[in-house]
Design a protein around this motif. Structure first.
Motif, PDB file in Angstrom:
ATOM      1  N   TRP A 190     -60.375 -85.195 -13.309  1.00  0.00           N
ATOM      2  CA  TRP A 190     -61.699 -84.674 -12.972  1.00  0.00           C
ATOM      3  C   TRP A 190     -62.134 -83.575 -13.946  1.00  0.00           C
ATOM      4  N   ALA A 191     -61.210 -82.974 -14.678  1.00  0.00           N
ATOM      5  CA  ALA A 191     -61.594 -81.969 -15.675  1.00  0.00           C
ATOM      6  C   ALA A 191     -62.465 -82.603 -16.754  1.00  0.00           C
ATOM      7  N   ALA A 248     -70.591 -70.633 -23.506  1.00  0.00           N
ATOM      8  CA  ALA A 248     -69.705 -69.486 -23.719  1.00  0.00           C
ATOM      9  C   ALA A 248     -69.173 -68.935 -22.400  1.00  0.00           C
ATOM     10  N   PHE A 249     -70.064 -68.685 -21.452  1.00  0.00           N
ATOM     11  CA  PHE A 249     -69.617 -68.099 -20.186  1.00  0.00           C
ATOM     12  C   PHE A 249     -68.875 -69.109 -19.313  1.00  0.00           C
ATOM     13  N   SER A 250     -69.168 -70.388 -19.481  1.00  0.00           N
ATOM     14  CA  SER A 250     -68.413 -71.418 -18.758  1.00  0.00           C
ATOM     15  C   SER A 250     -66.985 -71.505 -19.273  1.00  0.00           C
ATOM     16  N   ASP A 251     -66.808 -71.347 -20.589  1.00  0.00           N
ATOM     17  CA  ASP A 251     -65.458 -71.314 -21.158  1.00  0.00           C
ATOM     18  C   ASP A 251     -64.677 -70.110 -20.629  1.00  0.00           C
ATOM     19  N   GLY A 260     -61.152 -70.213 -18.383  1.00  0.00           N
ATOM     20  CA  GLY A 260     -59.947 -69.445 -18.664  1.00  0.00           C
ATOM     21  C   GLY A 260     -59.483 -68.615 -17.485  1.00  0.00           C
ATOM     22  N   LEU A 261     -60.412 -68.256 -16.598  1.00  0.00           N
ATOM     23  CA  LEU A 261     -60.078 -67.445 -15.428  1.00  0.00           C
ATOM     24  C   LEU A 261     -59.811 -68.277 -14.183  1.00  0.00           C
ATOM     25  N   ALA A 262     -60.009 -69.602 -14.252  1.00  0.00           N
ATOM     26  CA  ALA A 262     -59.874 -70.480 -13.079  1.00  0.00           C
ATOM     27  C   ALA A 262     -58.464 -70.394 -12.489  1.00  0.00           C
ATOM     28  N   GLN A 263     -58.396 -70.305 -11.161  1.00  0.00           N
ATOM     29  CA  GLN A 263     -57.119 -70.199 -10.461  1.00  0.00           C
ATOM     30  C   GLN A 263     -56.780 -71.428  -9.639  1.00  0.00           C
ATOM     31  N   THR A 264     -57.739 -72.300  -9.428  1.00  0.00           N
ATOM     32  CA  THR A 264     -57.509 -73.519  -8.648  1.00  0.00           C
ATOM     33  C   THR A 264     -58.080 -74.710  -9.398  1.00  0.00           C
ATOM     34  N   PRO A 265     -57.610 -75.927  -9.104  1.00  0.00           N
ATOM     35  CA  PRO A 265     -58.178 -77.116  -9.750  1.00  0.00           C
ATOM     36  C   PRO A 265     -59.681 -77.242  -9.528  1.00  0.00           C
ATOM     37  N   THR A 266     -60.138 -76.951  -8.303  1.00  0.00           N
ATOM     38  CA  THR A 266     -61.565 -77.080  -8.002  1.00  0.00           C
ATOM     39  C   THR A 266     -62.396 -76.148  -8.868  1.00  0.00           C
ATOM     40  N   GLN A 267     -61.946 -74.925  -9.029  1.00  0.00           N
ATOM     41  CA  GLN A 267     -62.661 -73.980  -9.886  1.00  0.00           C
ATOM     42  C   GLN A 267     -62.749 -74.506 -11.314  1.00  0.00           C
ATOM     43  N   LEU A 268     -61.640 -75.027 -11.825  1.00  0.00           N
ATOM     44  CA  LEU A 268     -61.637 -75.555 -13.190  1.00  0.00           C
ATOM     45  C   LEU A 268     -62.640 -76.696 -13.329  1.00  0.00           C
ATOM     46  N   TYR A 269     -62.658 -77.618 -12.360  1.00  0.00           N
ATOM     47  CA  TYR A 269     -63.556 -78.771 -12.451  1.00  0.00           C
ATOM     48  C   TYR A 269     -65.019 -78.336 -12.405  1.00  0.00           C
ATOM     49  N   VAL A 270     -65.332 -77.352 -11.571  1.00  0.00           N
ATOM     50  CA  VAL A 270     -66.704 -76.847 -11.489  1.00  0.00           C
ATOM     51  C   VAL A 270     -67.110 -76.191 -12.811  1.00  0.00           C
ATOM     52  N   PHE A 271     -66.232 -75.368 -13.358  1.00  0.00           N
ATOM     53  CA  PHE A 271     -66.563 -74.669 -14.608  1.00  0.00           C
ATOM     54  C   PHE A 271     -66.622 -75.632 -15.785  1.00  0.00           C
ATOM     55  N   ARG A 272     -65.762 -76.660 -15.779  1.00  0.00           N
ATOM     56  CA  ARG A 272     -65.862 -77.681 -16.828  1.00  0.00           C
ATOM     57  C   ARG A 272     -67.186 -78.440 -16.703  1.00  0.00           C
ATOM     58  N   GLY A 273     -67.682 -78.559 -15.480  1.00  0.00           N
ATOM     59  CA  GLY A 273     -68.992 -79.162 -15.276  1.00  0.00           C
ATOM     60  C   GLY A 273     -70.083 -78.351 -15.961  1.00  0.00           C
ATOM     61  N   PHE A 274     -70.017 -77.021 -15.838  1.00  0.00           N
ATOM     62  CA  PHE A 274     -70.989 -76.170 -16.525  1.00  0.00           C
ATOM     63  C   PHE A 274     -70.819 -76.254 -18.042  1.00  0.00           C
ATOM     64  N   ARG A 282     -55.192 -70.800 -21.300  1.00  0.00           N
ATOM     65  CA  ARG A 282     -56.305 -69.925 -20.894  1.00  0.00           C
ATOM     66  C   ARG A 282     -56.867 -69.157 -22.096  1.00  0.00           C
ATOM     67  N   LYS A 283     -55.987 -68.717 -22.993  1.00  0.00           N
ATOM     68  CA  LYS A 283     -56.446 -67.954 -24.150  1.00  0.00           C
ATOM     69  C   LYS A 283     -57.277 -68.809 -25.107  1.00  0.00           C
ATOM     70  N   MET A 284     -57.078 -70.121 -25.054  1.00  0.00           N
ATOM     71  CA  MET A 284     -57.919 -71.025 -25.839  1.00  0.00           C
ATOM     72  C   MET A 284     -59.378 -70.857 -25.416  1.00  0.00           C
ATOM     73  N   TYR A 285     -59.616 -70.792 -24.107  1.00  0.00           N
ATOM     74  CA  TYR A 285     -60.984 -70.624 -23.608  1.00  0.00           C
ATOM     75  C   TYR A 285     -61.512 -69.216 -23.869  1.00  0.00           C
ATOM     76  N   PHE A 286     -60.650 -68.229 -23.800  1.00  0.00           N
ATOM     77  CA  PHE A 286     -61.088 -66.861 -24.099  1.00  0.00           C
ATOM     78  C   PHE A 286     -61.530 -66.746 -25.558  1.00  0.00           C
ATOM     79  N   THR A 287     -60.818 -67.446 -26.445  1.00  0.00           N
ATOM     80  CA  THR A 287     -61.167 -67.424 -27.866  1.00  0.00           C
ATOM     81  C   THR A 287     -62.528 -68.080 -28.106  1.00  0.00           C
ATOM     82  N   LEU A 288     -62.762 -69.231 -27.449  1.00  0.00           N
ATOM     83  CA  LEU A 288     -64.059 -69.893 -27.584  1.00  0.00           C
ATOM     84  C   LEU A 288     -65.179 -68.996 -27.062  1.00  0.00           C
ATOM     85  N   PHE A 289     -64.895 -68.281 -25.973  1.00  0.00           N
ATOM     86  CA  PHE A 289     -65.893 -67.362 -25.419  1.00  0.00           C
ATOM     87  C   PHE A 289     -66.251 -66.269 -26.423  1.00  0.00           C
ATOM     88  N   ALA A 290     -65.292 -65.861 -27.235  1.00  0.00           N
ATOM     89  CA  ALA A 290     -65.553 -64.816 -28.233  1.00  0.00           C
ATOM     90  C   ALA A 290     -66.316 -65.351 -29.438  1.00  0.00           C
TER      91      ALA A 290
END
Length: 539
Positions: free
Chosen positions: A81-82, A118-121, A125-139, A196-204
């Motif tokens: 689902w990601a 940027a903010f979705s990435d 990186g901060l997602a703690q549950t699968p559902t959170q990750l899937y929602v943020f990947r949607g954004f 997670r740091k992969m997404y933090f880097t993209l955000f930067a």
């Protein structure tokens, strides 16, 4: 006589309404014509290429990371689902961006999409549950959809159609480079830091690219005041298309694994989705002031209709391959994440190289059909070679297949856009791009959904039929949760390891057959496309 008069009046009203739509579309599109000098083109084009590159780094970096993210979040059964959530949102909003940029502004719509990504990435990186990750990947999918479409739209605004093959070919190379570097970035972070740091880097990085776009890309002022712009937005079309896409793709994605195919939920969603699609078509034809997708594109020009339909099947194969080639190398061949990324270079480097060459050929010859024919020919041969892929096939067969696949993609990804614009009017420039990209993304979402469903159902079926001959009950229960995870084969005997690899391979081979059928359709339909050169219908 009265009946005839009434019919004449109705036809006249329809003709007048269509004319009003076309006049408004022409007026809106003309405001964005902005052919630049060679020096200006290079500067703006560099900004667009950077944005597209970052977008595809974001999209493909997750492909090799999925097994590791699944293990970290405890999402081995649902991690597909990601990818699917990103493709669904990408498809839903892709249809909006072309017309949205017509009505408001290419530049600021693009900037908004970059900020969303940027903010979705950061959220991923901060997602703690699968559902959170899937929602943020949607954004993330929303941002990526806008960037993919708008880079192509902006390039189409600043260069003539005759030049477009060359420049779109370079954009296609950026797609390939993004696909190549994304997995390496992910593998580096996973092995030495964390995903997670992969997404933090993209955000930067992405906000820096956004600033470049803000200062470099010229602003083309759309026609009308804000009240007129808001009035021109096709709210009904967007609502109906969104409901249709979401309610079709969710049950297709989860059917047989997350939901039973004959469940009330699946039947209800498919029914609502199908009705919404029909209502969307009717609404766009009869009621939309400025349609998101002019339906006439699909029935007034056979070649254009075939080109658009090809992108649907292209998307099924392309996006599924990007996700499931790493699956093959990591899960079935048991290669490291870095080695899997190296194998993907055999796909993306030929794609980047041939994309530039193909673009040059189109710009110089003023024709595109022969480039597309070579692409589909290479791709269909690659699909045939997939029949040779096994658990222990020679590495040369894997590499040769990927090279041919990359050559095919490179000659199709952008040339189909040039061909579609050559078969349409200038006023439909942005909608052609968004429609073509939407169909490709919809195909990608369907492809990922079908692929994940086929893998899940085939794997579980094989375990149920023959798994008890190789594993005890406790082991079977554990393996049923490892659909998309990289199983630690050192825990099992050689016989058990070979059995697991064989049923993973059996699951993946069924996906290969789907890809073969899709590319065969594209190859055959390409034979009927007329190549009249690289000029739009209105010159």
């Amino acid at each position: 006589m009265q009946k005839s008069s009434s019919e004449d009046s109705t036809h006249k009203e329809k003709f007048t309404e269509v004319t009003k739509q076309e006049e408004l579309a022409q007026k809106v599109a003309d405001a964005h014509d902005n052919i630049l000098s060679s020096k200006q083109i290079i500067i703006v084009f560099a900004a667009m290429a950077t944005a597209l590159f970052l977008s595809f780094v974001d999209q493909t970096s997750i492909t090799v990371a999925l097994p590791h993210i699944a293990k970290d979040l405890g999402a081995e059964k649902t991690i597909s689902w990601a990818g699917t959530s990103s493709m669904i949102s990408n498809t839903v909003f892709m249809v909006l961006f072309g017309r949205f940029s017509d009505i408001f502004s290419r530049k600021y719509t693009m900037i908004a999409c970059m900020i969303i990504l940027a903010f979705s990435d950061l959220a991923c990186g901060l997602a703690q549950t699968p559902t959170q990750l899937y929602v943020f990947r949607g954004f993330c999918g929303i941002g990526n959809g806008g960037i993919t479409s708008l880079t192509m739209v902006i390039v189409s605004d600043i260069v003539t159609l005759e030049q477009r093959g060359k420049f779109q070919g370079i954009l296609g190379a950026c797609v390939g480079l993004g696909n190549a570097i994304g997995p390496f970035i992910a593998s580096g972070f996973i092995q030495h830091q964390t995903w997670r740091k992969m997404y933090f880097t993209l955000f930067a990085i992405i906000p820096l690219a956004t600033l470049i776009i803000h200062f470099i890309v010229p602003y083309t002022k759309p026609v009308g005041n804000m009240k007129e712009k808001i009035k021109n937005v096709d709210y009904g079309g967007f609502l109906l298309s969104s409901i249709g896409i979401i309610f079709i793709l969710i049950p297709v994605s989860g059917g047989g694994s997350s939901f039973e195919w004959n469940s009330a939920l699946v039947i209800a969603m498919l029914t609502i989705g199908s009705i919404s699609v029909v209502c969307f078509i009717i609404y766009e034809i009869k009621f939309a002031r400025l349609p998101l997708i002019p339906i006439k594109l699909f029935y007034t020009n056979i070649s254009l209709s075939l080109l658009l339909s090809q992108n649907l099947f292209f998307g099924i194969c392309y996006y599924s391959a990007v996700y499931y080639y790493p699956y093959y190398f990591e899960v079935i061949r048991d290669y490291s994440i870095t080695l899997s990324s190296c194998y993907l270079l055999a796909l993306v480097l030929p794609q980047s190289t041939i994309s530039i060459i193909g673009g040059q050929v189109i710009s110089r010859s003023k024709h595109y059909w022969h480039v597309m024919l070579f692409g589909y020919s290479s791709w269909i041969v690659a699909m045939g070679l997939l029949n040779l892929w096994t658990v222990d096939v020679r590495k040369g067969v894997n590499v040769g297949t990927l090279v041919l696949n990359g050559l095919g993609v490179g000659c199709i990804f952008q040339p189909t856009l040039v061909a579609a614009q050559a078969h349409s009017f200038k006023r439909d420039r942005a909608t052609i791009i968004s429609t073509r990209n939407m169909l490709r993304s919809f195909g990608g979402a369907v492809g990922l959904a079908i692929s994940s469903t086929v893998i899940a159902n085939t794997f579980l079926k094989n375990l149920k039929l023959t798994g008890s001959q190789h594993f005890n009950k406790e082991q079977l229960d554990y393996l049923k949760t490892q659909l998309y995870s990289r199983v630690d084969l050192t825990q099992y005997s050689l016989e058990q390891s070979q059995y697991l690899k064989s049923i993973y391979m059996d699951s993946l081979r069924k996906i290969f057959y789907i890809w073969m059928g899709c590319i065969a359709f594209c190859f055959v339909t390409n034979l009927f496309i007329k190549d009249k050169g690289v000029k739009p219908l209105d010159g």
